[in-house]
Design a protein around this motif. Sequence first.
Motif, mmCIF file in Angstrom:
data_model
loop_
_atom_site.group_PDB
_atom_site.id
_atom_site.type_symbol
_atom_site.label_atom_id
_atom_site.label_comp_id
_atom_site.label_asym_id
_atom_site.label_seq_id
_atom_site.Cartn_x
_atom_site.Cartn_y
_atom_site.Cartn_z
ATOM 1 N N LYS A 188 -1.443 28.532 -10.649
ATOM 2 C CA LYS A 188 -0.545 27.632 -11.515
ATOM 3 C C LYS A 188 -1.314 26.714 -12.376
ATOM 4 C CE LYS A 188 3.180 27.673 -8.140
ATOM 5 N NZ LYS A 188 3.336 26.882 -6.962
ATOM 6 N N PHE A 189 -2.484 25.776 -11.988
ATOM 7 C CA PHE A 189 -3.202 25.295 -12.804
ATOM 8 C C PHE A 189 -3.872 26.000 -14.202
ATOM 9 C CE2 PHE A 189 -3.896 22.020 -9.590
ATOM 10 C CZ PHE A 189 -3.779 20.910 -10.232
ATOM 11 N N ILE B 118 2.433 10.643 -17.016
ATOM 12 C CA ILE B 118 3.027 11.733 -17.120
ATOM 13 C C ILE B 118 2.306 12.906 -17.697
ATOM 14 C CG2 ILE B 118 5.343 12.804 -17.651
ATOM 15 C CD1 ILE B 118 5.555 10.463 -15.645
ATOM 16 N N TYR B 119 2.151 13.979 -17.118
ATOM 17 C CA TYR B 119 1.253 14.786 -17.627
ATOM 18 C C TYR B 119 1.922 16.070 -18.139
ATOM 19 C CZ TYR B 119 -2.288 12.693 -14.883
ATOM 20 O OH TYR B 119 -3.060 11.578 -14.292
ATOM 21 N N PRO B 120 1.311 17.091 -19.111
ATOM 22 C CA PRO B 120 1.866 18.214 -19.317
ATOM 23 C C PRO B 120 1.959 19.187 -18.012
ATOM 24 C CG PRO B 120 0.058 17.745 -20.779
ATOM 25 C CD PRO B 120 0.064 16.792 -19.940
ATOM 26 N N GLU B 121 3.145 19.681 -17.792
ATOM 27 C CA GLU B 121 3.559 20.336 -16.633
ATOM 28 C C GLU B 121 3.760 21.768 -16.633
ATOM 29 O OE1 GLU B 121 6.995 18.087 -15.062
ATOM 30 O OE2 GLU B 121 5.787 16.305 -14.559
ATOM 31 N N THR B 122 3.899 22.554 -15.651
ATOM 32 C CA THR B 122 4.329 23.743 -15.720
ATOM 33 C C THR B 122 5.019 24.106 -14.442
ATOM 34 O OG1 THR B 122 3.655 26.262 -16.026
ATOM 35 C CG2 THR B 122 2.096 24.724 -14.537
ATOM 36 N N ASP C 285 -11.936 20.525 -16.481
ATOM 37 C CA ASP C 285 -10.707 20.786 -17.140
ATOM 38 C C ASP C 285 -9.582 20.107 -16.596
ATOM 39 O OD1 ASP C 285 -11.777 22.869 -18.505
ATOM 40 O OD2 ASP C 285 -11.027 24.524 -17.180
ATOM 41 N N LEU C 286 -9.535 19.791 -14.973
ATOM 42 C CA LEU C 286 -8.694 18.993 -14.413
ATOM 43 C C LEU C 286 -8.641 17.580 -14.992
ATOM 44 C CD1 LEU C 286 -6.384 18.493 -12.363
ATOM 45 C CD2 LEU C 286 -8.085 18.553 -10.513
ATOM 46 N N LEU C 287 -10.035 17.207 -14.906
ATOM 47 C CA LEU C 287 -10.075 15.569 -15.183
ATOM 48 C C LEU C 287 -9.608 15.441 -16.677
ATOM 49 C CD1 LEU C 287 -13.465 14.601 -13.492
ATOM 50 C CD2 LEU C 287 -11.313 14.151 -12.889
#
Length: 674
Positions: A22-23, A149-153, A33-35
């Motif tokens: 998913k990430f 609030i992050y870009p989500e999927t 990338d995560l940070l």
Amino acid sequence: MSLFTKSPITEIKGIGEKLAEKFSKLNIETVQDLLFHIPFRYQDTSSIISIQEFKERGEGTFLAQIEKVSTAYLRKKITTVRVKDDTGFLNLTYFNQTYLQKSLKKGDIYLFSAKITQRGNRKNVYNPKFEIFKEDPQKQTDLGKLVGIYPETKGLSSRIIRSKISDLQKETGYFKKLLKDPLDKETLNEFRLISLSDAISKIHFPESQEDIDDARKRLAFDEMLRIAFKIETQALKQQKEVSEPMDIKSEILNDFIKSLPFELTDDQNKAVEEILEDTSKEKPMNRLLNGDVGSGKTVVSAIAILNTIKNGYSSILIAPTTVLAKQHYETFNKIFKNFNIDIELCISTKKIIKRVDNKLIIGTHAILYEKELPKDLNLVVIDEQHRFGVEQREYFKEKTEKSPHYLTMTATPIPRSLTEVFFGGLNVSEIRQKPKYQKEIKTYFTPYRKREDCFNWIKNKIKESKKNSIYENQVFVIYPLIEESEKLNAKAVLVEVEYLKKLFKGLNVDFLHGRLKEKDKEKLLKDFREKKIQVLVSTTVIEVGIDIPDATIMVIEDAERFGLAQLHQLRGRVGRGEKESYCFVIPSSSVEKNSPSQKRLIYFANHNSGFEVAEYDLESRGPGEVYGLRQSGIPVFKVASIHDIKLLNKARKLAKIYLKEDNNSEKILQNLFR
Ligand code: ADP
Ligand code: MG
């Protein structure tokens, strides 16, 4: 096991293959990338109110104790949570979340963030967010504070992203062990920046707005520095290139300028001077000729080409389409008629460049695939550049010993901030003035309900223009689609052409689009030029450079679907001759009064300068929207503003110093925020 920035995220505790997949949809593969996946906005749940206040306001965050949890197994499973504080009781309703029956225990204290929904007289609170209350607010992850609030999927909510980053933060001591700062202490002091690990901590888990501001300042700097490195590296490379310097053949150039049926504008003269100055040096010219549609860029390039040929070298002119290449071929043959210049057309169907030297070659990008180029090539002109690439330069470099001089001409004006950020090292000549004789194209925003009136007015205008059995006025009508689409609710050429045929009864209506064969397209344009057609219905294929002097009216339907720069390009297809010209932008029926879309179109109608229009578009929609993210090659900033030229200049200074000390910027680039 210790983590590195480049470790795959599966090495983080609690992230398995499934979650990693998913990430991956968010392009997150590594710890780094995560940070660097940062919030695009924040929700402030830091002010906590009482249940009483919550009931009055209808929304907010409150602290309450669980009183009772019960679940009814109906068609939907409904869990009711009764909570209380000093000021009262409240029932909260959750659908299909039966696990709450077990996890919410009587007496526990939770934070809730919710909204009251009212239907008739009934008030309910559905699915409120909740988090167990911790004494130290910094230990809260989701509520009671500023939360990102992050870009989500799908399957990866901000809540999950936040918690994974939070775990990582605890594990790595506020990222201090993990994130190597690419900038040294001195630099941080000089530019008053916080460290990268602090910035990343604060951007994810701010305690205040100030934290967010400090973090953003640092991250924006990193983003600009990345661009700065690119610009300065390119500049260093170009410093090493050599090309043949050329004399300025004043006499011939003056003869040529005198032979033109018009006088050059001041801006054109200035551009010519700048170009000739550049090409008289051993350092290859790398100049952008940035000008409006119809501002007369061609003749400026013609002067540079003439000078090149008269210096004994060859020149190449690259056009974006075959139609345009042919048009240029005709134009140059005409204007160079008395100047004894060998001109060759090179388009995909005819690809052999004869090996005669000292000539002008006009063609499309097909030229790039020529195995051999003239040995004496010394000037490359690239017309109507839509892409922001340097690939072509690289291409030529492989094939020629010395570097030719480069002149790139824009298809549409590019705002200053963009040329700075993207082209950096490039020199720019701007042509803002239009040739004097050119009239303004009268542009009208036409509300959808006036659409038919508009077409009727046009019909009369064409009929009035009848002379010797020829209708003089001609019209383009532009639609976003070729044929109807299920996905897009937009007007299509093949549908509307039938409507227009009925409406313009007695006149010749025909259509053009990109899927027609090249031959058919050419035939249509020829017929249009010869006035056999009065109304040409088309997609934006006619956007680029087509020159039909008697086309005086442009109608663009579903106009809100186009970028302003594109609308301006389209508008530039009319108003080429002496006659009064018009452009009508008609939105679709779904565009509401005073909506941003309508405002954009009205701005467009009121402004004739392509520079103004492009600047407005960039300001209101951002570079990605305006120039198309992927194909444009424009850097996408998460934090920095493309208008922040000051920051860019600071970053360029630093990049220059770093590059001087150590030619290898790779180490820094790897660790910079992106
Ligand atoms: P663009 O900058 O869009 O490529 P062109 O070079 O095709 O524009 O020029 C548009 C038209 O204006 C051409 O017909 C050209 O001959 C004419 N033109 C160029 N410069 C001048 C001038 N200074 N005065 C009058 N007409 C000019
Ligand atoms: Mg042009």
